[in-house]
Design an enzyme around this catalytic site. Structure first.
Site, PDB file in Angstrom:
ATOM      1  N   ASN A 390      -2.911 -70.958 -42.069  1.00  0.00           N
ATOM      2  CA  ASN A 390      -4.374 -70.875 -42.059  1.00  0.00           C
ATOM      3  C   ASN A 390      -4.992 -71.962 -41.179  1.00  0.00           C
ATOM      4  O   ASN A 390      -5.485 -71.693 -40.092  1.00  0.00           O
ATOM      5  CB  ASN A 390      -4.909 -70.978 -43.489  1.00  0.00           C
ATOM      6  N   ASP A 391      -4.943 -73.204 -41.645  1.00  0.00           N
ATOM      7  CA  ASP A 391      -5.636 -74.283 -40.930  1.00  0.00           C
ATOM      8  C   ASP A 391      -5.074 -74.521 -39.535  1.00  0.00           C
ATOM      9  O   ASP A 391      -5.803 -74.934 -38.632  1.00  0.00           O
ATOM     10  CB  ASP A 391      -5.559 -75.579 -41.745  1.00  0.00           C
ATOM     11  N   VAL A 392      -3.780 -74.278 -39.334  1.00  0.00           N
ATOM     12  CA  VAL A 392      -3.151 -74.566 -38.035  1.00  0.00           C
ATOM     13  C   VAL A 392      -3.479 -73.512 -36.985  1.00  0.00           C
ATOM     14  O   VAL A 392      -3.067 -73.642 -35.837  1.00  0.00           O
ATOM     15  CB  VAL A 392      -1.621 -74.700 -38.183  1.00  0.00           C
ATOM     16  N   ALA A 431      -7.054 -76.984 -46.408  1.00  0.00           N
ATOM     17  CA  ALA A 431      -8.139 -77.891 -46.040  1.00  0.00           C
ATOM     18  C   ALA A 431      -9.467 -77.471 -46.667  1.00  0.00           C
ATOM     19  O   ALA A 431     -10.437 -78.233 -46.628  1.00  0.00           O
ATOM     20  CB  ALA A 431      -8.290 -77.957 -44.520  1.00  0.00           C
TER      21      ALA A 431
END
Length: 464
Positions: A390-392, A431
């Site tokens: 997700n965040d990456v 995050a």
């Protein structure tokens, strides 16, 4: 003669540590490197046991080693891949606890008058206790966070970083006082210093969260190495000193490399800047439409593609979908479709988490691309499959100055011709921020359990 043999064994053990670490730098040689370092440790332990002066403690040492070996072996063989970061944290914490025990025991001897110490010796003892204490309780809290037993908001105080700074200054002043006036050290003061150190370790990790957990695990690992090195100074044990320095140095280098990969300073990580940014994300403009894709359409598109790239994340580990991923890989490769894997440096919950997961199902290392390599190839990729990441892959890291992850290098999956996200729901990642990628014109969503979705996708590809 015996002393010469012991020193030679220490030298061989130290060389095995260095060569083992060197081999750990490549996935192709990592397994042999781990074995070589373990052999070096075994040689060092035997040499230490042969050292004169044990005074009847050998049976206790062997008994403790046997109990520890049984517990460690059972834990390592039973642990699930998703729980590997937690296991690493616990083992790391136990190393710190050992340093606390060693430092506390030697300091108690000084309190009892059976041993004296210079200022430098007091400093080494107190540092051993302090660094070991921070590594111990910090690692235990990291384990509790990773295992979902503790949430950041319940243990983080307002201006927590400022509190930590004052706390650290107070402990440094306490250490300075004890070094300058060792005669003032009493059992009560030793207990007070130990308790404060353990509390500080807990408080040190409390504000760190989100995608920073792999970094803090690496940092605590370096702390444990430094505490072992300090213990080596206490006992004038060369192999303990060398081993501790190697662990401390390698952990520190890995920590710096991971910070660089996130385009952030270590200080920013330690104050919990990732998840505590004061910025405001820009508001979404226009309608936020999510487009879903059917399994049959995705199977057809992948089957007739020239190049497919998989982006694994923690969700893949949770779903245990690596085997299904491997099966899909083999089907596509059989149809002359090139399949690669894009690995972000902080994907998962610990350094190298995704590499270990894919290696478990024998996915060749040459298929794994690092951040720069993957971004260079994404423009020529027909389909990107994001499994549990997700965040990456969040474009806000590049185009939203108000986002808490702004500036962090990410996988630029939106440059591929088509992006498919396998996800259970629209919930944000670790995050806690929304991902605009899900609403991108090239993105389609495939909702469901990652393992179940991949297994169904495999069946659809087989029907092509």
């Amino acid at each position: 003669m015996l002393e010469a043999v012991i020193n030679l064994a220490y030298l061989v053990g130290a060389l095995a540590f260095v060569l083992g670490l060197r081999r750990l730098s490549s996935p192709d040689t990592a397994k042999n490197g781990n074995r070589l370092a373990a052999i070096g440790m075994g040689i060092a332990i035997v040499a230490t046991l042969l050292t004169p002066g044990g005074n009847g403690t050998l049976i206790w040492i062997l008994g403790a080693m046997l109990v520890g070996a049984i517990i460690g072996w059972r834990a390592a063989t039973k642990v699930e891949m998703t729980e590997m970061p937690q296991l690493v944290s616990i083992f790391n914490g136990l190393g710190g606890a050992s340093a606390v025990a060693l430092g506390g025991l030697e300091l108690q001897r000084i309190v009892g008058g059976t041993q004296s110490a210079t200022i430098n010796e007091m400093l080494i003892l107190l540092l051993t206790l302090f660094i070991g204490g921070v590594a111990f309780t910090g690692s235990i809290l990291a384990y509790l966070k990773l295992d979902g037993k503790v949430w950041d908001e319940k243990i983080t105080l307002p201006r927590h970083s400022l509190i930590n700074g004052i706390f650290l200054l107070g402990l440094v002043a306490f250490m300075a006082y004890l070094c300058l006036f060792p005669a003032q050290l009493t059992t009560g003061m030793l207990i007070l210093f130990t308790v404060l150190t353990l509390i500080y370790g807990f408080s040190f990790v409390a504000p760190i969260g989100g995608a920073d957990m792999p970094v803090v695990i690496s940092l605590l690992n370096s702390f444990t190495g430094l505490s072992a090195a300090a213990a080596g100074l206490i006992y004038d044990n060369q192999i303990m000193l060398v081993g501790g320095i190697l662990v401390g140095a390698s952990g520190t280098i890995l920590t710096v490399l991971m910070c660089n990969a996130m385009n952030r300073s270590l200080f920013n990580v330690l104050i919990g800047g990732f998840s505590a940014s004061g910025g405001t994300s820009k508001a979404a403009s226009g309608d936020q439409n999510v487009i879903e894709v059917s399994l049959s359409d995705l199977a057809i598109h992948m089957y007739y593609s020239q190049k497919v790239m998989v982006v694994p994340g923690y969700g893949l580990a949770v779903a245990q979908a690596q085997k299904a991923c491997k099966e899909l890989d083999e089907l596509l490769e059989a149809n002359q479709v090139e399949v690669k894997y894009a690995i972000h440096p902080v994907a998962g919950r610990m350094p190298g988490h995704m590499n270990v997961l894919l290696a478990e199902v024998d996915i060749p290392y040459n298929k794994l691309l690092d951040l720069e390599e993957a971004n260079a190839e994404l423009k020529d990729t027909d389909v990107v499959i994001i499994v549990g990441a997700n965040d990456v892959v969040n474009p806000a890291a590049e185009d939203d100055p108000g986002s808490s992850i702004y500036g962090m290098p990410v996988l630029q999956v939106w440059n591929a011709k088509q992006v498919v996200v396998l996800k259970r729901s629209m919930r944000p990642g670790y995050a806690g921020i929304e991902n605009p990628l899900f609403f991108h014109e090239r993105t389609k969503m495939l909702f469901g359990d990652a393992k179940d979705s991949l297994q169904k996708l495999v069946s659809e590809v087989k029907n092509q």
